[in-house]
Design a protein around this motif. Structure first.
Motif: not given
Length: 796
Positions: A81-91, A59-73
């Protein structure tokens, strides 16, 4: 002032943006979350609790934090973005009210030999600038004091195209601080030639003792024997100087062996490229054992381990060089910096003081800046990452912490709590995944997940205040006030393990007898010397098995079934029941689905966009060929078995048609260490540090006798699971094993037969044994910090 005027000065009605005071999560389904919906207040301290595997991190890392970082990227250009970690949208269906998330996790820092505590923070950079301004003699810019910067010299002719072309002679010189001998690593490697070959034999007689190098058939050996540089029939001890030089250090050249063109290269560079440049932990056990025998790491004799050139070490401020400064304990370095006063660098000194004081405040004052970052524990690494955020001017940021109290003595937890509250009071949202009741108690808001682990968890059991949690009927609420009592009787030791004159790291000629056949707990504040005593001072040959929380090497195909050896009896049982080969039931061998090669998912690289992992359409994520899934054991196919939890599988293989004693024994050990909720096919990369340690423990439990050393086994354990861990430690001791536990949890201290307390402080203030005896004696004496906190814990 008129009434009308006063009315106009009143605050306007709140705007729409002022009402967004919640982070709303609706329909989260990451990992084991079951359509979780939760509302988290902003600018508050929210603690997430629940048993291990209940879904807190999902909930905390794989959903909230992951989506926040993905939206910033996504705010950056596709090129960036090609030089940054690629993050998929959480379910998840809806995520509203997110702010910028800063994740401070327990991932170990990179183990690059040139990465230190100083380089991982801004401290080294500021020290280099300070010495380049105030150091005498002055040797150059900041780079002249950097052990990662080599000195460079060049000269030659250059053509200047300005009007008429003109060729001029130019020279270039850059002074770096890197030691030439060790290239900034602080240590040099020596290769023991006696481990590579038997010099009394010739190559034809099989002189090589390197694993896998056989004279009769190995191409690598034939290259040396038929190269023409050495005589294959002459013993190596009788080689001439030229033959020895060509044999050991020859440059790569093409040679013809049995009509085939191959490359000949000296033995030393050949081994450095083929074996010594690889990660030791990723090697096969017999290759790793050979490398550990053949290669010795010694302190660089030229720089004495400081990594710096003689020139960089010659420049000093108040008789202290930058090497001396980096070797100081940080608390001492902070005091030295406070003694400097020069108006020309006043802003720099202020920033450096603030950074060093942050180390001390966060409980890391015992470290030195030249400490290799790869040697830090997970808790220490997390606190080092915190330092750069403590002085930040950012507000309305979401800080996400993963058990920040790991590795902290009860005395230090209060200090950590103060830091978390300080971050909150600056106007930030602080989300903490935590098990310690001391930290849960300071929360403004609590989210309790569960009720169980794995498939038995993934739902929100409670949301509200700490008082509401105490009164609630959840597992966390019921166990919140748990206290272990000091044992009335303790076991008698069957022998002793003698440690004499221990001086590793900060230990001060420590002499101590560790009792065998009992449960011994080593305590003390962080940095007092516990790990140095237990891991660095126990004499070799004592039969010690060290079980830590380090990463388990393996690919995303590795899982608990493959790591514990459980898959072998399962494959054989399937093969016997269906009269086919066992290899068919391996997703890494003959049974693998051809569409995804047994991975279960197909990875699509979209270049600069986020890569996509899609479930394989051919096997629907089951990893096996359709024909293999037709074979059954006890009514289940192999993919259904790997999807079982340990608890389900233990029952499945316990009796009946699927009864497999070998598999049942391994599953029983996994259940004993509290991993009953793990699925057999879960990737090892998804396990926490505590889960990894318990998985390693399960694999060692089958061994007879021996001394087990556990490093904070309560890490990542829920309050309700600590009792189960104590029963497990008792079973290990009762089965004839000696158990030594490095631990901060008072419940484990109270349950011990013998306590060795180190201190009284950290770093050079520690390194001494301040108490040896039973927990009852420690509580009675209350002579140490540990004794005071243990007495308060048991209510004495």
């Amino acid at each position: 002032m008129s009434k009308a005027t006063r009315a106009n000065t009143q605050s306007p009605a709140p705007r729409g943006g002022d009402r967004h005071d919640l982070i709303r999560v609706h329909g989260a389904r990451v990992n084991n979350l079951k359509d979780v919906s939760v509302e988290i207040p902003k600018r508050k301290l929210t603690v997430f609790t629940g048993v291990s595997g209940s879904g807190k991190s999902s909930l905390v890392f794989d959903t909230i934090a992951a989506e926040s970082q993905r939206l910033i990227n996504e705010t950056y250009s596709a090129f960036v973005q090609g030089f940054m970690p690629t993050l998929a949208r959480p379910e998840v269906d809806v995520l509203e009210g997110l702010t910028t998330a800063i994740v401070v996790d327990q991932q170990r820092m990179g183990a690059d030999p040139r990465s230190t505590v100083g380089t991982a923070t801004d401290a080294n950079a500021m020290l280099r600038i300070l010495f380049s301004r105030l150091g005498t003699p002055h040797i150059g810019p900041p780079g002249a004091y950097a052990f990662n910067v080599p000195s460079v010299r060049a000269s030659g002719a250059i053509t200047v195209e300005r009007g008429a072309k003109k060729t001029v002679k130019a020279t270039f010189h850059r002074t770096g601080g890197m030691c030439v001998r060790c290239e900034g690593r602080g240590s040099v490697t020596d290769i023991d030639l006696t481990q590579l070959y038997d010099d009394s034999k010739s190559l034809a007689e099989g002189a090589f003792t390197i694993p896998g190098w056989k004279s009769d058939s190995q191409w690598t050996v034939q290259v040396y024997a038929q190269s023409g540089f050495v005589d294959p029939d002459k013993p190596i001890s009788r080689y001439t100087k030229k033959e020895m030089r060509d044999f050991l250090y020859g440059e790569p050249v093409k040679v013809k062996v049995n009509g085939v063109n191959l490359t000949y290269e000296g033995l030393i560079p050949k081994l450095q490229k083929s074996m010594l440049s690889k990660d030791k932990e990723a090697m096969q056990p017999h290759i790793r054992a050979f490398v550990e025998r053949a290669v010795t790491f010694t302190t660089c004799p030229e720089c004495d381990g400081t990594r710096l050139s003689e020139e960089a070490r010659s420049s000093k401020i108040k008789r202290i060089s930058i090497a001396d400064a980096c070797a100081m304990q940080i608390s001492d370095l902070a005091a030295w910096v406070r003694g400097l006063d020069d108006p020309s660098v006043a802003p720099l000194l202020d920033a450096l003081r603030q950074t060093l004081d942050s180390f001390v405040e966060i409980g890391l004052g015992y470290l030195s800046l030249d400490r290799s970052s790869g040697t830090l524990s997970g808790g220490e690494a997390q606190r080092v990452k915190m330092i750069r955020h403590l002085g930040s001017s950012l507000t309305d940021v979401t800080y996400v912490f993963d058990e920040p109290t790991i590795g902290l003595h009860p005395h230090d937890i209060q200090r950590m709590n103060g830091l978390l509250l300080r971050l909150r009071d600056k106007g930030n949202t602080v989300l903490v995944v935590e098990h310690k009741p001391e930290t849960i108690a300071i929360a403004d808001h609590v989210v309790d997940l569960g009720p169980g682990a794995g498939t038995g968890g993934g739902t929100v059991c409670f949301e509200g205040t700490v008082e509401g949690l105490r009164a609630g009927g959840t597992i966390t609420g019921r166990h919140f006030g748990d206290r272990a009592a000091v044992k009335d009787t303790v076991r008698e030791p069957t022998g002793t393990l003698e440690i004499r004159g221990a001086t590793a790291n900060n230990l001060r000629e420590v002499d101590v007898d560790v009792p065998l056949g009992v449960l011994t707990v080593v305590t003390g504040v962080a940095g007092s010397g516990k790990s140095s005593l237990v891991h660095g001072s126990i004499p070799p040959g004592a039969g010690v098995v060290s079980i830590d929380q380090g990463a388990i090497r393996g690919s995303r195909r590795s899982n608990p079934a493959t790591y514990t050896g459980l898959l072998d009896p399962i494959r054989k049982a399937f093969a016997k029941a269906n009269d086919v080969k066992p290899a068919l039931f391996s997703a890494n061998s003959e049974g693998a689905c051809p569409g995804c090669n047994g991975a279960g998912v197909v990875y699509t690289d979209l270049a600069m966009m986020a890569g996509v992992a899609t479930t394989c359409e051919e096997c629907e994520g089951k990893r096996f060929q359709a024909a293999v899934l037709e074979y059954r054991l006890g009514g289940r196919d192999i993919s259904e078995v790997l999807a079982m939890s340990v608890t389900e599988a233990e029952e499945f293989f316990g009796a009946g048609e699927a009864g497999t004693p070998a598999a049942h024994r391994i599953l029983g050990r996994l259940a004993d260490v509290g991993l009953g909720y793990l699925s057999l096919g879960q990737p090892l990369t998804t396990l926490s540090g505590g889960e990894r340690q318990r998985l390693k423990l399960a694999t060692h439990m089958a061994e007879k006798g021996g001394v087990y050393v556990l490093d904070e086994p309560t890490a990542g354990l829920h309050l309700a699971d600590v009792e189960q861990l104590l029963h497990l430690l008792d079973r290990l001791v009762d089965s004839g094993k000696s158990v030594i536990v490095v631990e901060h949890h008072q419940a484990v201290m109270a349950h011990a037969d013998w306590i060795i307390d180190l201190g009284p402080g950290a770093g050079h203030d520690g390194g001494r044994v301040v108490f040896e005896g039973t927990p009852a004696d420690l509580v009675t004496a209350r002579a140490t910090l540990t004794g005071e906190h243990l007495a308060a814990y048991v209510g004495a």
